[in-house]
Design a protein around this motif. Structure first.
Motif, mmCIF file in Angstrom:
data_model
loop_
_atom_site.group_PDB
_atom_site.id
_atom_site.type_symbol
_atom_site.label_atom_id
_atom_site.label_comp_id
_atom_site.label_asym_id
_atom_site.label_seq_id
_atom_site.Cartn_x
_atom_site.Cartn_y
_atom_site.Cartn_z
ATOM 1 N N ALA A 54 -5.879 19.351 27.678
ATOM 2 C CA ALA A 54 -5.128 18.458 26.791
ATOM 3 C C ALA A 54 -4.864 19.129 25.456
ATOM 4 C CB ALA A 54 -5.906 17.153 26.592
ATOM 5 N N GLY A 55 -5.855 19.890 24.974
ATOM 6 C CA GLY A 55 -5.675 20.578 23.700
ATOM 7 C C GLY A 55 -4.617 21.655 23.757
ATOM 8 N N ILE A 56 -4.573 22.393 24.864
ATOM 9 C CA ILE A 56 -3.543 23.433 25.013
ATOM 10 C C ILE A 56 -2.164 22.788 25.084
ATOM 11 C CG2 ILE A 56 -2.650 25.241 26.523
ATOM 12 C CD1 ILE A 56 -5.575 25.781 27.348
ATOM 13 N N ALA A 57 -2.061 21.695 25.832
ATOM 14 C CA ALA A 57 -0.777 20.984 25.916
ATOM 15 C C ALA A 57 -0.342 20.486 24.553
ATOM 16 C CB ALA A 57 -0.895 19.830 26.897
ATOM 17 N N ALA A 58 -1.312 20.043 23.732
ATOM 18 C CA ALA A 58 -0.986 19.500 22.411
ATOM 19 C C ALA A 58 -0.516 20.576 21.441
ATOM 20 C CB ALA A 58 -2.196 18.774 21.834
ATOM 21 N N ILE A 59 -0.862 21.838 21.721
ATOM 22 C CA ILE A 59 -0.357 22.921 20.870
ATOM 23 C C ILE A 59 1.167 22.963 20.912
ATOM 24 C CG2 ILE A 59 -0.257 25.449 20.593
ATOM 25 C CD1 ILE A 59 -3.158 25.541 21.581
ATOM 26 N N ALA A 60 1.708 22.578 22.061
ATOM 27 C CA ALA A 60 3.164 22.479 22.247
ATOM 28 C C ALA A 60 3.873 23.788 21.919
ATOM 29 C CB ALA A 60 3.732 21.339 21.398
ATOM 30 N N SER A 61 3.265 24.887 22.321
ATOM 31 C CA SER A 61 3.890 26.183 22.087
ATOM 32 C C SER A 61 5.026 26.396 23.082
ATOM 33 C CB SER A 61 2.867 27.303 22.236
ATOM 34 O OG SER A 61 3.497 28.571 22.264
ATOM 35 N N PRO A 62 6.166 26.921 22.632
ATOM 36 C CA PRO A 62 7.257 27.235 23.571
ATOM 37 C C PRO A 62 6.887 28.349 24.546
ATOM 38 C CG PRO A 62 7.748 28.086 21.381
ATOM 39 C CD PRO A 62 6.537 27.225 21.234
ATOM 40 N N VAL A 101 4.160 28.320 26.412
ATOM 41 C CA VAL A 101 3.395 27.766 27.527
ATOM 42 C C VAL A 101 4.322 27.136 28.563
ATOM 43 C CG1 VAL A 101 1.652 26.080 28.222
ATOM 44 C CG2 VAL A 101 1.360 27.381 26.100
ATOM 45 N N GLU A 102 4.225 27.610 29.797
ATOM 46 C CA GLU A 102 5.024 27.066 30.886
ATOM 47 C C GLU A 102 4.232 26.041 31.699
ATOM 48 O OE1 GLU A 102 7.733 28.624 34.662
ATOM 49 O OE2 GLU A 102 6.308 29.980 33.712
ATOM 50 N N GLU A 103 2.971 26.348 32.014
ATOM 51 C CA GLU A 103 2.145 25.429 32.790
ATOM 52 C C GLU A 103 0.672 25.712 32.538
ATOM 53 O OE1 GLU A 103 2.549 25.892 36.987
ATOM 54 O OE2 GLU A 103 2.436 28.090 36.933
ATOM 55 N N ILE A 104 -0.155 24.720 32.856
ATOM 56 C CA ILE A 104 -1.604 24.855 32.733
ATOM 57 C C ILE A 104 -2.197 24.626 34.118
ATOM 58 C CG2 ILE A 104 -3.685 24.049 31.552
ATOM 59 C CD1 ILE A 104 -1.799 22.918 29.363
ATOM 60 N N ARG A 105 -2.966 25.608 34.607
ATOM 61 C CA ARG A 105 -3.432 25.588 35.982
ATOM 62 C C ARG A 105 -4.960 25.533 36.037
ATOM 63 N NH1 ARG A 105 0.679 30.095 36.110
ATOM 64 N NH2 ARG A 105 -1.090 31.484 35.781
ATOM 65 N N GLY A 106 -5.467 25.422 37.260
ATOM 66 C CA GLY A 106 -6.900 25.496 37.470
ATOM 67 C C GLY A 106 -7.574 24.142 37.439
ATOM 68 N N GLY A 139 -11.498 22.162 36.019
ATOM 69 C CA GLY A 139 -12.754 22.290 35.301
ATOM 70 C C GLY A 139 -12.667 23.352 34.222
ATOM 71 N N LEU A 140 -13.659 24.236 34.177
ATOM 72 C CA LEU A 140 -13.700 25.288 33.161
ATOM 73 C C LEU A 140 -13.203 26.633 33.700
ATOM 74 C CD1 LEU A 140 -16.990 24.376 31.282
ATOM 75 C CD2 LEU A 140 -14.636 24.113 30.475
ATOM 76 N N LEU A 141 -12.308 26.582 34.665
ATOM 77 C CA LEU A 141 -11.543 27.755 35.092
ATOM 78 C C LEU A 141 -10.077 27.385 34.936
ATOM 79 C CD1 LEU A 141 -11.526 30.601 36.262
ATOM 80 C CD2 LEU A 141 -11.434 29.586 38.547
ATOM 81 N N ILE A 142 -9.465 27.875 33.862
ATOM 82 C CA ILE A 142 -8.136 27.425 33.452
ATOM 83 C C ILE A 142 -7.202 28.619 33.307
ATOM 84 C CG2 ILE A 142 -6.828 26.306 31.585
ATOM 85 C CD1 ILE A 142 -9.406 24.688 31.003
ATOM 86 N N GLY A 143 -6.006 28.472 33.855
ATOM 87 C CA GLY A 143 -4.963 29.469 33.679
ATOM 88 C C GLY A 143 -3.807 28.889 32.893
ATOM 89 N N VAL A 144 -3.289 29.650 31.969
ATOM 90 C CA VAL A 144 -2.123 29.242 31.191
ATOM 91 C C VAL A 144 -0.965 30.143 31.594
ATOM 92 C CG1 VAL A 144 -1.138 28.896 28.895
ATOM 93 C CG2 VAL A 144 -3.599 28.519 29.280
ATOM 94 N N GLY A 145 0.001 29.572 32.298
ATOM 95 C CA GLY A 145 1.192 30.319 32.670
ATOM 96 C C GLY A 145 2.172 30.352 31.515
ATOM 97 N N LEU A 146 2.737 31.519 31.250
ATOM 98 C CA LEU A 146 3.600 31.726 30.092
ATOM 99 C C LEU A 146 5.050 31.952 30.503
ATOM 100 C CD1 LEU A 146 1.213 34.186 28.217
ATOM 101 C CD2 LEU A 146 1.455 31.724 27.802
ATOM 102 N N HIS A 147 5.962 31.535 29.642
ATOM 103 C CA HIS A 147 7.385 31.723 29.900
ATOM 104 C C HIS A 147 7.797 33.185 29.781
ATOM 105 C CE1 HIS A 147 8.847 27.641 30.364
ATOM 106 N NE2 HIS A 147 8.118 27.244 29.334
ATOM 107 N N ARG A 148 7.063 33.941 28.962
ATOM 108 C CA ARG A 148 7.419 35.339 28.734
ATOM 109 C C ARG A 148 6.192 36.226 28.936
ATOM 110 N NH1 ARG A 148 9.762 33.018 24.244
ATOM 111 N NH2 ARG A 148 8.554 34.175 22.716
ATOM 112 N N PRO A 149 6.375 37.508 29.201
ATOM 113 C CA PRO A 149 5.247 38.404 29.458
ATOM 114 C C PRO A 149 4.546 38.841 28.167
ATOM 115 C CG PRO A 149 7.299 39.631 29.603
ATOM 116 C CD PRO A 149 7.682 38.189 29.407
ATOM 117 N N VAL A 150 3.861 37.891 27.551
ATOM 118 C CA VAL A 150 3.214 38.155 26.262
ATOM 119 C C VAL A 150 1.716 37.855 26.309
ATOM 120 C CG1 VAL A 150 5.299 37.823 24.872
ATOM 121 C CG2 VAL A 150 3.864 35.841 25.456
#
Length: 408
Positions: A321-329, A331-336, A338-349
């Motif tokens: 929820a906190g990553i989603a609230a950052i509302a960064s352009p 961030v494409e998706e949040i995966r995983g 529990g405490l194994l979380i992947g953040v998919g990005l729109h660009r290779p950064v």
């Protein structure tokens, strides 16, 4: 005046002494406490990687420290010609928490790769009545280790290229039910897969995939072997990720978080798979040693007593929820889970964000250019989660700003 830091000195020593298969270290760490580590220059970092989902109880946890010291003063190693009380206790504990029950059996090694090597051999033993079961299926972009058997199972051609030819008999399939249905037949001895693809960037399986895998392997007499090395030991909010989905495998492999940093791995079999190995077909000099198994018992006992399995789900949702609230352009998706979380990005950064975070005292991982991996110790506090979110937001903003300056 010599302004060279200790880190720079250690980097020189690393480059001169360590095999070139290892990449240069980002920093040189000296000590840790809880969810924090310090480098040799005294800089503090919030650790949200936990040794790649290994340090379940963080760093220098008193339960782990006491278990190591006490057992080291009694018995460290005896070889596999003898049994020890910690070994038997851990085997029984793993049968209980996996749900393997009385029909379950446990093999101990020293790492995740060794556990998967044992699983490879287990698959080879599932020959079928006519001996025609000669194939093993694994998933594209799956990761199972770097030893030759585990590497053959790993669905990443770039990692295999320099070591061809691979051990024959392994076919990699797309992660779709349709592809699995097309690939599996009565010649398949086993299907091995990760419930969540960790090294691919914490990528979830499609809905219904694991249930379909169980149905199809049963229909064709194949083993379903789950690599729970990264997803296991409470990290996803159950002891093992398969337990979320009501699917019972034939075997699972375990390592990483099982002993909080002490090297140990295990293969746990269920039902008929427990009858496949016979004496002398596999072994390990160090596997199941009294020190490693004592530490694993202490770590698993603390995870259970402290309610860290259930807490992983709650804390994981707070992070998501906190990553989603950052509302960064970015961030494409949040995966995983529990405490194994992947953040998919729109660009290779991803590497740039990881580096920016490290500068600000936060350790996160970029398993590929379009993904961040977040796996803090299970003991992480709400205050540390809030600190993580603040630093991550700053790091993403810094990368966004650098991108805008470059494009301008």
């Amino acid at each position: 005046m010599n302004t060279e830091t200790q880190t720079e000195t250690w980097n020189d020593r690393f480059g001169a002494s360590l095999m070139r298969s290892l990449t240069p270290p980002k920093v040189m760490l000296e000590r840790g406490q809880g969810c924090r580590v310090w480098d040799v220059d005294g800089k503090e970092y919030l650790d949200f990687l936990a040794g790649i989902a290994v340090n379940s109880l963080g760093h220098a946890h008193p339960v782990l420290v006491e278990a190591i010291a006490d057992q080291a003063a009694k018995l460290v190693h005896v070889s596999n010609y003898f049994a020890t009380p910690p070994q038997l206790e851990l085997a029984e504990r793993l049968k209980r928490i996996t749900g393997a029950g009385d029909a379950g059996r446990v093999y101990f090694g020293n790492s995740g790769a060794e556990a998967n090597e044992a699983a490879f051999k287990l698959a080879r033993l599932n020959k079928g009545a006519d001996g025609r079961k000669t194939r093993i299926l694994a998933l594209k972009q799956g990761f199972h280790g770097r030893t030759m058997g585990a590497l053959a199972l790993t669905g990443k051609p770039a990692l295999q290229e320099d070591f061809l030819p691979m051990i024959p008999g392994v076919d990699h399939v797309d992660t779709t039910i349709e592809a699995l249905e097309h690939a599996i037949d009565d010649t398949v001895a086993a299907l091995i897969l990760e419930p969540i693809k960790g090294e691919a960037g914490v990528v979830d399986l499609p809905d219904g995939f694991l249930a379909a895998a169980r149905r199809l392997t049963e229909e064709h007499g194949a083993l379903l072997i789950l690599d729970e090395i990264q997803t296991g030991v409470g990290r996803t909010g159950s002891w093992f990720a398969f337990q979320h989905l009501g699917v019972v495998p034939d075997a699972i492999t375990i390592a990483k978080g099982i002993a909080g940093g002490f090297p140990i791995g295990a293969l746990v079999t269920f039902g008929r798979a427990s009858e496949l190995f016979s004496a002398g077909q596999h072994g390990s000099t160090f596997g199941g040693n009294p020190l490693g198994t004592r530490v694993a018992n202490a770590v698993l006992g603390e995870i259970e007593d402290a309610g860290l399995v259930d807490a992983a789900l709650v804390k994981g949702e707070r992070i998501r929820a906190g990553i989603a609230a950052i509302a960064s352009p970015l961030v494409e998706e949040i995966r995983g889970r529990g405490l194994l979380i992947g953040v998919g990005l729109h660009r290779p950064v991803a590497a740039a964000i990881s580096a920016a975070a490290l500068e600000r005292g936060l350790i996160v991982n970029a398993p590929n250019e379009a993904s961040l991996r977040i796996a803090p110790p299970l003991i992480v506090s709400d205050a540390e989660i809030d600190e993580f979110l603040s630093i991550l937001a700053q790091s993403m903003a810094a990368v966004e700003g650098a991108d805008q300056e470059t494009s301008a």
